[in-house]
Design a protein around this motif. Structure first.
Motif, PDB file in Angstrom:
ATOM      1  N   TYR A   5      42.361  -8.366  -9.180  1.00 36.08           N
ATOM      2  CA  TYR A   5      43.007  -9.529  -8.579  1.00 36.08           C
ATOM      3  C   TYR A   5      43.186  -9.358  -7.074  1.00 36.08           C
ATOM      4  CZ  TYR A   5      43.988 -10.240 -13.489  1.00 36.08           C
ATOM      5  OH  TYR A   5      43.854 -10.381 -14.840  1.00 36.08           O
ATOM      6  N   GLU A   6      43.135 -10.482  -6.366  1.00 38.77           N
ATOM      7  CA  GLU A   6      43.340 -10.487  -4.923  1.00 38.77           C
ATOM      8  C   GLU A   6      44.818 -10.383  -4.564  1.00 38.77           C
ATOM      9  OE1 GLU A   6      41.399 -14.152  -3.786  1.00 38.77           O
ATOM     10  OE2 GLU A   6      39.716 -13.577  -5.046  1.00 38.77           O
ATOM     11  N   GLU A   7      45.656 -11.025  -5.369  1.00 33.86           N
ATOM     12  CA  GLU A   7      47.110 -10.980  -5.191  1.00 33.86           C
ATOM     13  C   GLU A   7      47.776 -11.035  -6.549  1.00 33.86           C
ATOM     14  OE1 GLU A   7      48.995 -13.462  -2.136  1.00 33.86           O
ATOM     15  OE2 GLU A   7      46.976 -13.996  -1.474  1.00 33.86           O
ATOM     16  N   VAL A   8      48.933 -10.392  -6.648  1.00 33.28           N
ATOM     17  CA  VAL A   8      49.707 -10.390  -7.896  1.00 33.28           C
ATOM     18  C   VAL A   8      51.172 -10.570  -7.547  1.00 33.28           C
ATOM     19  CG1 VAL A   8      50.378  -9.051  -9.930  1.00 33.28           C
ATOM     20  CG2 VAL A   8      48.064  -8.802  -8.988  1.00 33.28           C
ATOM     21  N   LYS A   9      51.806 -11.556  -8.168  1.00 31.93           N
ATOM     22  CA  LYS A   9      53.255 -11.730  -8.019  1.00 31.93           C
ATOM     23  C   LYS A   9      53.926 -10.958  -9.154  1.00 31.93           C
ATOM     24  CE  LYS A   9      52.846 -16.179  -5.689  1.00 31.93           C
ATOM     25  NZ  LYS A   9      53.271 -17.590  -5.667  1.00 31.93           N
ATOM     26  N   PRO A  10      55.186 -10.550  -8.992  1.00 29.05           N
ATOM     27  CA  PRO A  10      55.865  -9.760 -10.030  1.00 29.05           C
ATOM     28  C   PRO A  10      55.926 -10.480 -11.385  1.00 29.05           C
ATOM     29  CG  PRO A  10      57.154  -9.782  -8.004  1.00 29.05           C
ATOM     30  CD  PRO A  10      56.040 -10.779  -7.828  1.00 29.05           C
ATOM     31  N   PHE A  11      55.862  -9.680 -12.446  1.00 29.30           N
ATOM     32  CA  PHE A  11      56.006 -10.243 -13.791  1.00 29.30           C
ATOM     33  C   PHE A  11      57.397 -10.827 -13.956  1.00 29.30           C
ATOM     34  CE2 PHE A  11      52.216  -7.898 -14.805  1.00 29.30           C
ATOM     35  CZ  PHE A  11      51.655  -8.616 -15.858  1.00 29.30           C
ATOM     36  N   LYS A  19      46.007 -14.083  -8.400  1.00 31.03           N
ATOM     37  CA  LYS A  19      44.927 -14.783  -7.702  1.00 31.03           C
ATOM     38  C   LYS A  19      43.619 -14.042  -7.934  1.00 31.03           C
ATOM     39  CE  LYS A  19      43.941 -16.809  -3.198  1.00 31.03           C
ATOM     40  NZ  LYS A  19      44.420 -16.876  -1.792  1.00 31.03           N
ATOM     41  N   LYS A  20      42.600 -14.806  -8.356  1.00 31.70           N
ATOM     42  CA  LYS A  20      41.286 -14.235  -8.634  1.00 31.70           C
ATOM     43  C   LYS A  20      40.226 -15.235  -8.199  1.00 31.70           C
ATOM     44  CE  LYS A  20      38.583 -12.329 -12.460  1.00 31.70           C
ATOM     45  NZ  LYS A  20      38.581 -12.081 -13.906  1.00 31.70           N
ATOM     46  N   GLY A  21      39.271 -14.805  -7.415  1.00 35.81           N
ATOM     47  CA  GLY A  21      38.218 -15.709  -6.961  1.00 35.81           C
ATOM     48  C   GLY A  21      38.731 -16.827  -6.083  1.00 35.81           C
ATOM     49  N   GLY A  22      39.839 -16.569  -5.376  1.00 33.52           N
ATOM     50  CA  GLY A  22      40.410 -17.574  -4.488  1.00 33.52           C
ATOM     51  C   GLY A  22      41.271 -18.619  -5.177  1.00 33.52           C
ATOM     52  N   VAL A  34      46.766 -16.954 -19.468  1.00 37.11           N
ATOM     53  CA  VAL A  34      47.460 -17.988 -20.234  1.00 37.11           C
ATOM     54  C   VAL A  34      47.436 -19.327 -19.492  1.00 37.11           C
ATOM     55  CG1 VAL A  34      48.895 -16.419 -21.580  1.00 37.11           C
ATOM     56  CG2 VAL A  34      49.699 -17.210 -19.354  1.00 37.11           C
ATOM     57  N   LEU A  35      47.081 -19.298 -18.229  1.00 38.18           N
ATOM     58  CA  LEU A  35      46.825 -20.499 -17.430  1.00 38.18           C
ATOM     59  C   LEU A  35      45.602 -20.158 -16.587  1.00 38.18           C
ATOM     60  CD1 LEU A  35      48.062 -23.342 -16.935  1.00 38.18           C
ATOM     61  CD2 LEU A  35      49.243 -22.369 -14.973  1.00 38.18           C
ATOM     62  N   PRO A  36      44.527 -20.949 -16.692  1.00 40.89           N
ATOM     63  CA  PRO A  36      43.261 -20.575 -16.057  1.00 40.89           C
ATOM     64  C   PRO A  36      43.328 -20.476 -14.536  1.00 40.89           C
ATOM     65  CG  PRO A  36      43.172 -22.828 -16.879  1.00 40.89           C
ATOM     66  CD  PRO A  36      44.481 -22.251 -17.338  1.00 40.89           C
ATOM     67  N   PHE A  37      42.399 -19.751 -13.982  1.00 46.98           N
ATOM     68  CA  PHE A  37      42.298 -19.556 -12.537  1.00 46.98           C
ATOM     69  C   PHE A  37      41.597 -20.757 -11.912  1.00 46.98           C
ATOM     70  CE2 PHE A  37      42.536 -15.369 -14.413  1.00 46.98           C
ATOM     71  CZ  PHE A  37      43.524 -14.783 -13.657  1.00 46.98           C
ATOM     72  N   GLU A  38      42.367 -21.838 -11.720  1.00 46.73           N
ATOM     73  CA  GLU A  38      41.773 -23.047 -11.154  1.00 46.73           C
ATOM     74  C   GLU A  38      42.707 -23.773 -10.191  1.00 46.73           C
ATOM     75  OE1 GLU A  38      42.615 -26.221 -14.729  1.00 46.73           O
ATOM     76  OE2 GLU A  38      40.871 -24.934 -14.968  1.00 46.73           O
TER      77      GLU A  38
END
Length: 86
Positions: A5-11, A19-22, A34-38
């Motif tokens: 991942y490019e960025e990760v917020k705390p669980f 964040k993945k692929g922008g 559980v919620l798509p990267f869109e």
């Protein structure tokens, strides 16, 4: 090890906004989406009871179960003690 991942917020509540692929999405503790990267943005509202997601300059509400609550889009969403959608 190459990062996934490019960025990760705390669980929070066993879920993390990442964040993945922008694009932003949500994963669970087993790294399952559980919620798509869109989305352009995702924010937690109300201690994890809701999510605000941004897509194409518009914002929508999703439940903690990741079901879209509003079909109507908003130009902005503010969260403090109360939620304001414009």
């Amino acid at each position: 090890i190459k990062p996934i991942y490019e960025e990760v917020k705390p669980f929070q509540n066993k879920r993390a906004i990442v964040k993945k692929g922008g694009k932003w999405g949500v994963i669970d503790v087993s790294n399952k989406p559980v919620l798509p990267f869109e989305f352009e943005s995702i924010n937690v509202i109300g201690n994890g009871m809701f999510y605000s997601v941004g897509q194409s300059g518009k914002y929508y509400f999703y439940s903690a179960a990741f079901k879209k609550i509003t079909e109507e889009s908003f130009e902005s969403i503010f969260s403090s003690d109360t939620i304001t959608a414009i």
